[in-house]
Design a protein around this motif. Structure first.
Motif, PDB file in Angstrom:
ATOM      1  N   LEU A   1      32.111 -30.985  22.263  1.00 50.63           N
ATOM      2  CA  LEU A   1      31.975 -29.726  22.998  1.00 50.63           C
ATOM      3  C   LEU A   1      30.985 -28.797  22.301  1.00 50.63           C
ATOM      4  O   LEU A   1      30.165 -28.135  22.939  1.00 50.63           O
ATOM      5  CB  LEU A   1      33.329 -29.005  23.067  1.00 50.63           C
ATOM      6  CG  LEU A   1      34.282 -29.363  24.209  1.00 50.63           C
ATOM      7  CD1 LEU A   1      35.521 -28.495  24.130  1.00 50.63           C
ATOM      8  CD2 LEU A   1      33.607 -29.178  25.567  1.00 50.63           C
ATOM      9  N   MET A   2      31.087 -28.784  20.970  1.00 52.26           N
ATOM     10  CA  MET A   2      30.205 -27.894  20.205  1.00 52.26           C
ATOM     11  C   MET A   2      28.738 -28.305  20.376  1.00 52.26           C
ATOM     12  O   MET A   2      27.850 -27.452  20.426  1.00 52.26           O
ATOM     13  CB  MET A   2      30.629 -27.859  18.731  1.00 52.26           C
ATOM     14  CG  MET A   2      31.898 -27.009  18.551  1.00 52.26           C
ATOM     15  SD  MET A   2      32.786 -27.311  17.041  1.00 52.26           S
ATOM     16  CE  MET A   2      31.771 -26.525  15.858  1.00 52.26           C
ATOM     17  N   LYS A   3      28.526 -29.624  20.495  1.00 50.18           N
ATOM     18  CA  LYS A   3      27.150 -30.097  20.715  1.00 50.18           C
ATOM     19  C   LYS A   3      26.644 -29.618  22.075  1.00 50.18           C
ATOM     20  O   LYS A   3      25.520 -29.135  22.212  1.00 50.18           O
ATOM     21  CB  LYS A   3      27.116 -31.630  20.647  1.00 50.18           C
ATOM     22  CG  LYS A   3      26.908 -32.127  19.238  1.00 50.18           C
ATOM     23  CD  LYS A   3      26.708 -33.636  19.240  1.00 50.18           C
ATOM     24  CE  LYS A   3      27.026 -34.169  17.849  1.00 50.18           C
ATOM     25  NZ  LYS A   3      27.593 -35.500  17.878  1.00 50.18           N
ATOM     26  N   ILE A   4      27.496 -29.770  23.079  1.00 48.56           N
ATOM     27  CA  ILE A   4      27.108 -29.326  24.432  1.00 48.56           C
ATOM     28  C   ILE A   4      26.805 -27.825  24.406  1.00 48.56           C
ATOM     29  O   ILE A   4      25.826 -27.343  24.973  1.00 48.56           O
ATOM     30  CB  ILE A   4      28.243 -29.629  25.442  1.00 48.56           C
ATOM     31  CG1 ILE A   4      28.456 -31.146  25.538  1.00 48.56           C
ATOM     32  CG2 ILE A   4      27.943 -29.062  26.817  1.00 48.56           C
ATOM     33  CD1 ILE A   4      29.712 -31.536  26.296  1.00 48.56           C
ATOM     34  N   HIS A   5      27.657 -27.119  23.701  1.00 41.88           N
ATOM     35  CA  HIS A   5      27.496 -25.669  23.574  1.00 41.88           C
ATOM     36  C   HIS A   5      26.180 -25.321  22.892  1.00 41.88           C
ATOM     37  O   HIS A   5      25.426 -24.451  23.345  1.00 41.88           O
ATOM     38  CB  HIS A   5      28.696 -25.130  22.775  1.00 41.88           C
ATOM     39  CG  HIS A   5      28.614 -23.677  22.463  1.00 41.88           C
ATOM     40  ND1 HIS A   5      28.590 -23.195  21.180  1.00 41.88           N
ATOM     41  CD2 HIS A   5      28.543 -22.601  23.263  1.00 41.88           C
ATOM     42  CE1 HIS A   5      28.502 -21.877  21.211  1.00 41.88           C
ATOM     43  NE2 HIS A   5      28.480 -21.491  22.471  1.00 41.88           N
ATOM     44  N   SER A   6      25.875 -26.064  21.819  1.00 39.64           N
ATOM     45  CA  SER A   6      24.650 -25.747  21.081  1.00 39.64           C
ATOM     46  C   SER A   6      23.410 -26.034  21.924  1.00 39.64           C
ATOM     47  O   SER A   6      22.347 -25.467  21.689  1.00 39.64           O
ATOM     48  CB  SER A   6      24.614 -26.513  19.759  1.00 39.64           C
ATOM     49  OG  SER A   6      24.507 -27.893  20.044  1.00 39.64           O
ATOM     50  N   ARG A   7      23.575 -26.927  22.900  1.00 42.92           N
ATOM     51  CA  ARG A   7      22.435 -27.207  23.792  1.00 42.92           C
ATOM     52  C   ARG A   7      22.385 -26.229  24.975  1.00 42.92           C
ATOM     53  O   ARG A   7      21.626 -26.392  25.918  1.00 42.92           O
ATOM     54  CB  ARG A   7      22.536 -28.644  24.302  1.00 42.92           C
ATOM     55  CG  ARG A   7      22.211 -29.675  23.198  1.00 42.92           C
ATOM     56  CD  ARG A   7      22.783 -31.045  23.516  1.00 42.92           C
ATOM     57  NE  ARG A   7      22.372 -31.527  24.808  1.00 42.92           N
ATOM     58  CZ  ARG A   7      23.117 -32.291  25.606  1.00 42.92           C
ATOM     59  NH1 ARG A   7      24.326 -32.644  25.238  1.00 42.92           N
ATOM     60  NH2 ARG A   7      22.660 -32.686  26.759  1.00 42.92           N
ATOM     61  N   GLY A   8      23.267 -25.259  24.932  1.00 39.40           N
ATOM     62  CA  GLY A   8      23.261 -24.211  25.974  1.00 39.40           C
ATOM     63  C   GLY A   8      23.765 -24.686  27.322  1.00 39.40           C
ATOM     64  O   GLY A   8      23.443 -24.119  28.366  1.00 39.40           O
ATOM     65  N   LEU A   9      24.586 -25.744  27.300  1.00 38.70           N
ATOM     66  CA  LEU A   9      25.017 -26.312  28.584  1.00 38.70           C
ATOM     67  C   LEU A   9      26.439 -25.928  28.989  1.00 38.70           C
ATOM     68  O   LEU A   9      26.891 -26.300  30.064  1.00 38.70           O
ATOM     69  CB  LEU A   9      24.906 -27.844  28.527  1.00 38.70           C
ATOM     70  CG  LEU A   9      23.480 -28.394  28.540  1.00 38.70           C
ATOM     71  CD1 LEU A   9      23.489 -29.893  28.306  1.00 38.70           C
ATOM     72  CD2 LEU A   9      22.795 -28.067  29.862  1.00 38.70           C
ATOM     73  N   LEU A  10      27.113 -25.228  28.116  1.00 43.20           N
ATOM     74  CA  LEU A  10      28.492 -24.855  28.468  1.00 43.20           C
ATOM     75  C   LEU A  10      28.491 -23.448  29.080  1.00 43.20           C
ATOM     76  O   LEU A  10      28.088 -22.480  28.443  1.00 43.20           O
ATOM     77  CB  LEU A  10      29.378 -24.904  27.213  1.00 43.20           C
ATOM     78  CG  LEU A  10      30.874 -24.786  27.443  1.00 43.20           C
ATOM     79  CD1 LEU A  10      31.394 -25.923  28.309  1.00 43.20           C
ATOM     80  CD2 LEU A  10      31.614 -24.788  26.103  1.00 43.20           C
ATOM     81  N   ASN A  11      28.919 -23.374  30.325  1.00 42.38           N
ATOM     82  CA  ASN A  11      28.835 -22.095  31.046  1.00 42.38           C
ATOM     83  C   ASN A  11      30.112 -21.275  31.010  1.00 42.38           C
ATOM     84  O   ASN A  11      30.080 -20.055  31.017  1.00 42.38           O
ATOM     85  CB  ASN A  11      28.514 -22.355  32.520  1.00 42.38           C
ATOM     86  CG  ASN A  11      27.085 -22.772  32.699  1.00 42.38           C
ATOM     87  OD1 ASN A  11      26.249 -22.453  31.849  1.00 42.38           O
ATOM     88  ND2 ASN A  11      26.810 -23.499  33.765  1.00 42.38           N
ATOM     89  N   LEU A  12      31.214 -21.972  31.060  1.00 43.90           N
ATOM     90  CA  LEU A  12      32.480 -21.248  31.249  1.00 43.90           C
ATOM     91  C   LEU A  12      33.641 -22.109  30.768  1.00 43.90           C
ATOM     92  O   LEU A  12      33.621 -23.333  30.919  1.00 43.90           O
ATOM     93  CB  LEU A  12      32.648 -20.940  32.751  1.00 43.90           C
ATOM     94  CG  LEU A  12      33.984 -20.367  33.232  1.00 43.90           C
ATOM     95  CD1 LEU A  12      34.204 -18.961  32.666  1.00 43.90           C
ATOM     96  CD2 LEU A  12      34.030 -20.308  34.767  1.00 43.90           C
ATOM     97  N   ILE A  13      34.645 -21.449  30.198  1.00 43.02           N
ATOM     98  CA  ILE A  13      35.894 -22.152  29.856  1.00 43.02           C
ATOM     99  C   ILE A  13      36.992 -21.549  30.728  1.00 43.02           C
ATOM    100  O   ILE A  13      37.288 -20.352  30.622  1.00 43.02           O
ATOM    101  CB  ILE A  13      36.257 -21.969  28.363  1.00 43.02           C
ATOM    102  CG1 ILE A  13      35.126 -22.490  27.475  1.00 43.02           C
ATOM    103  CG2 ILE A  13      37.571 -22.674  28.043  1.00 43.02           C
ATOM    104  CD1 ILE A  13      35.232 -22.038  26.026  1.00 43.02           C
ATOM    105  N   ALA A  14      37.538 -22.361  31.600  1.00 45.13           N
ATOM    106  CA  ALA A  14      38.606 -21.861  32.484  1.00 45.13           C
ATOM    107  C   ALA A  14      39.942 -22.423  32.015  1.00 45.13           C
ATOM    108  O   ALA A  14      40.078 -23.635  31.798  1.00 45.13           O
ATOM    109  CB  ALA A  14      38.329 -22.292  33.920  1.00 45.13           C
ATOM    110  N   ILE A  15      40.903 -21.547  31.832  1.00 41.70           N
ATOM    111  CA  ILE A  15      42.232 -22.008  31.404  1.00 41.70           C
ATOM    112  C   ILE A  15      43.170 -21.831  32.595  1.00 41.70           C
ATOM    113  O   ILE A  15      43.600 -20.714  32.918  1.00 41.70           O
ATOM    114  CB  ILE A  15      42.773 -21.171  30.207  1.00 41.70           C
ATOM    115  CG1 ILE A  15      41.704 -20.939  29.144  1.00 41.70           C
ATOM    116  CG2 ILE A  15      44.044 -21.809  29.628  1.00 41.70           C
ATOM    117  CD1 ILE A  15      41.322 -22.120  28.315  1.00 41.70           C
ATOM    118  N   ASP A  16      43.470 -22.944  33.252  1.00 41.00           N
ATOM    119  CA  ASP A  16      44.357 -22.868  34.417  1.00 41.00           C
ATOM    120  C   ASP A  16      45.805 -22.803  33.934  1.00 41.00           C
ATOM    121  O   ASP A  16      46.127 -23.307  32.860  1.00 41.00           O
ATOM    122  CB  ASP A  16      44.143 -24.105  35.302  1.00 41.00           C
ATOM    123  CG  ASP A  16      44.461 -23.808  36.764  1.00 41.00           C
ATOM    124  OD1 ASP A  16      44.808 -22.653  37.079  1.00 41.00           O
ATOM    125  OD2 ASP A  16      44.364 -24.731  37.589  1.00 41.00           O
TER     126      ASP A  16
END
Ligand SMILES: Nc1ncnc2c1ncn2[C@@H]1O[C@H](COP(=O)(O)OP(=O)(O)OP(=O)(O)O)[C@@H](O)[C@H]1O
Ligand SMILES: [Mg+2]
Length: 724
Positions: A150-165
């Protein structure tokens, strides 16, 4: 058909956190992908907030459309929206619904093959992943391997939102606390700068604050909607004044037409029985509970979703996220544990906003049983702290709110809303509950119920249970049995361990109970058996499911083996041949009840396990000797004379309260000893065997102490039992 994504980026103005999306463009997305004309309620506000990078806490009623609040952002921006979900079934449902709409969504869970998982990871590793929504369990988030991905995806600027249902699961004050949700508090630190969207339908202010704090949300936009579900008609029916609650429910289902319904029961056995009864009487239905294997459950779910069956008779295993819009009736055949649970479950009705009904069958016995189970919840876990003690009290307080809903007069809707802190006038109801629509009839029923209860001296009877609750609260141990435990197990079971009331009473750390409590459990089981017998619910001959299978016998042997091991540890060296002894004890249970009914047999096994947890070495040695003798005699199975369980619950209660008999030593376990006696004449070495009424009277001396309970406890109890 796969729909092409709309070129939404062009509809946004500015960059990064200042980027804004035009409302029209968002509505266009809604229409294009989901076919809905307009956003509902607070959906648009939530979407705009998270798209602008702001944290958002969103409280919307069940069926209000919370999922849209993260699904639209996933379509509005390239990149990934991570959705944390408590149940695999829920993830599966949502992902397959999204895929049908041509939206690229996947979930990761223990149920998937490595190949499927690898495919997802490969996509995530691409410069431009095709995936828009990735659903995961909170356990997965907690694993270092996944977090680093997840951190890698985040570092590539690809994580937009974290939704906690179902975000209320994070709070120990919520009705569905999940320890694994607590692990989500690390998300903010590991993935800084990503907006968090917390979604729930059931969170009182205390839970809301807890959720926001735990997730480390920063100045979130808090969106709350009314809990009111105007399209649901609320009604309570009183089992104690109905001739036959089964027949009453059958009639209701028949007169409503072949409508889609959910019936919630406390216990698996009751689901099976009720479902068999309804099926035999022409209702298209199936039971659904955690006692079934995954395959069976998912095929039942599929059949229900696709209208092959109309009615599901389920435990709470049939849980959150079940999204069939046209559920017309949700019936609680037993009182739920809290208003929050009731709201969430009854809220599965009418998600299409069309008129629907919630019916709760309230029975005094159910009330006491639930009270008893909640009291025992405290003992499930070995931790001890004053805050847990507070939680235990909260369980009882929450339950009392539910009792008040049933036993009090006045608008049911108002009661539901007030329990969530909403002050509303009764006029809001517009006669859409039985108390507003038929006030005289409800008043008459309550009066009749009061009379019935008084005649059965239930208040007195309830004191016995109240006493056990008070006793246990002294022990300083608390268990949240009613909440879901780790999702690791949940991924297999998808269910709270409270799924089966019987199991709860049996499996909670009984060994820690005082012997008086053990006796009470035995008493309950006998009383329940008698009640079922009276109601003619022994469907053994008709329903194969009630047969005791070889597999079940093996499992019971294992359970007894473990109980013997524990007894050995507690009492010191006694015996060597655990396996043989376990087998003999199981055989004894089977001989007594194996041919009559599965639940009786299971009950007998549970009794034996409990007895093993409290007995002394002499009794244990004698018992094992007798069991072994019996096993070697290989006598034919002895059926319980029908008279032994034929007395009605009323008789049992009356006997319990009125008879004067000599007391029996508290360490004697009635059912176990009786079972030995019924099968052999060599029981002379065991303590004298009391009759059932003698046994219950044996507690008389102890229960007299009830009268000495602190005045406040007495008053509270009377208040709770008072029927307005
Ligand atoms: N704007 C809308 N217009 C019409 N229908 C909608 C809209 N938004 C969502 N829905 C529909 O409402 C239903 C419930 O949506 P959803 O499952 O997201 O509710 P929820 O708030 O998550 O409920 P629960 O608390 O039970 O999980 C779905 O069938 C969904 O398609
Ligand atoms: Mg939802």
């Amino acid at each position: 058909m796969k729909k092409s994504p709309l070129p939404l980026q062009s509809a946004s103005i500015g960059e990064g956190k200042n980027q804004k999306w035009g409302r029209e463009a968002l509505v266009k997305l809604l229409r294009w992908h989901f076919g809905h004309a307009q956003f509902r309620d607070k959906q648009l506000e939530a979407i705009e907030a998270v798209l602008s990078g702001r944290d958002c806490f969103c409280l919307m009623p069940t069926g209000g459309g919370k999922s849209m609040c993260y699904q639209i952002p996933a379509l509005a921006k390239t990149g990934i929206v991570l959705v944390v979900c408590p149940l695999i079934a829920l993830m599966e449902n949502q992902v397959s619904a999204l895929k049908e709409k041509g939206i690229s969504a996947e979930f990761l869970s223990s149920t998937q093959t490595t190949q499927t998982k690898n495919k997802i990871y490969e996509d995530l590793a691409l410069g431009k992943p095709s995936l828009r929504l990735l659903y995961v369990t909170p356990e997965l988030i907690a694993t270092p391997g996944f977090m680093s991905k997840l951190m890698k995806i985040h570092s590539r600027g690809l994580l937009n939102l974290i939704a906690i249902d179902e975000a209320h699961c994070i709070s120990t004050w919520g009705h569905d606390f999940r320890p694994s949700y607590r692990k989500l508090s690390s998300l903010r630190n590991h993935l800084p700068g990503i907006p968090i969207l917390a979604l729930t339908a059931t969170a009182v202010p205390k839970v809301q604050n807890d959720v926001m704090q735990s997730l480390g949300m920063e100045s979130p936009l808090v969106l709350t909607s009314s809990f009111n579900r105007p399209n649901i008609y609320y009604e309570v029916r009183y089992k104690d004044i109905l001739d036959d609650a089964y027949a009453d429910l059958l009639k209701k289902l028949k007169t409503s037409g072949a409508v889609c319904s959910i019936i919630y029961c406390l216990e698996r056995a009751m689901c099976d029985n009720l479902s068999a009864y309804l099926s035999e009487n022409g209702i298209s239905c199936a039971a659904y509970h955690a006692g079934q294997n995954d395959k069976l459950r998912s095929s039942i779910l599929d059949d229900w979703i696709s209208s092959k069956i109309q009615v599901v008779v389920a435990t709470v295993a049939f849980g959150m996220g079940i999204d069939r819009k046209d559920v017309r009736i949700v019936c609680h055949f037993n009182i739920p544990k809290s208003m929050e649970a009731f709201y969430q479950e009854s809220g599965r009705a009418g998600r299409d906003q069309l008129p629907s009904t919630s019916i709760l069958y309230y029975g005094i016995e159910d009330h006491k049983r639930m009270e008893f189970i909640l009291s025992n919840a405290k003992n499930k876990k070995s931790q001890s702290s004053s805050s847990q003690d507070g939680l235990f009290k909260k369980l009882l307080a929450d339950f009392n709110q539910m009792v008040e809903y049933c036993e009090g007069s006045g608008c049911r809707r108002k009661k539901i809303l007030e329990s969530f802190g909403e002050q509303v006038p009764a006029s809001l109801c517009k006669n859409s509950c039985d108390a507003c629509k038929h006030p005289n009839q409800v008043a008459r029923q309550l009066e009749e119920l009061t009379t019935t209860c008084a005649s059965r001296q239930r208040n007195q009877f309830s004191k016995i249970l109240m006493r056990s609750a008070v006793d246990m609260s002294d022990e300083g141990q608390y268990s949240e049995f009613w909440n879901r435990d780790d999702e690791a197990s949940c991924s297999e079971e998808d269910i709270s361990d409270s799924d089966d009331g019987n199991d709860v009473a049996k499996s909670s750390t009984i060994s820690k109970f005082k012997s008086g409590v053990n006796e009470r459990i035995d008493f309950w089981e006998h009383a329940e058996e008698n009640y079922n017998q009276k109601k003619g619910l022994d469907r053994k001959n008709k329903v194969d499911k009630n047969e005791v299978s070889e597999q079940l016998r093996e499992a019971s042997k294992q359970r007894l083996f473990e109980a013997l091991t524990l007894a050995q540890r507690r009492l010191g060296s006694l015996m060597n041949e655990f396996e043989k002894s376990a087998s003999s004890l199981e055989n004894e249970c089977y001989k007594k009840y194996g041919k009559s009914r599965k639940s009786f047999y299971l009950s007998q096994v549970a009794n034996t396990v409990r007895w093993l947890s409290t007995t002394n070495s002499t009794d244990l040695t004698n018992r094992l000797r007798i069991s072994d003798d019996l096993a070697s005699e290989n006598t034919p199975p002895k059926q319980e004379p029908s008279g032994s369980t034929s007395s009605s619950l009323n008789q049992v209660i009356t006997e319990t309260i009125n008879e004067e008999v000599p007391s029996v030593t508290s360490s004697t376990n009635l059912s176990c000893v009786s079972s030995v006696q019924s099968s052999t004449t060599t029981a002379a070495s065991l303590p004298p065997i009391p009759s059932f009424s003698e046994f219950t009277k044996s507690r008389k001396a102890k229960d007299r102490a009830v009268d000495k309970l602190p005045e406040t406890v007495e008053k509270n109890m009377e208040k709770r039992m008072r029927l307005r």
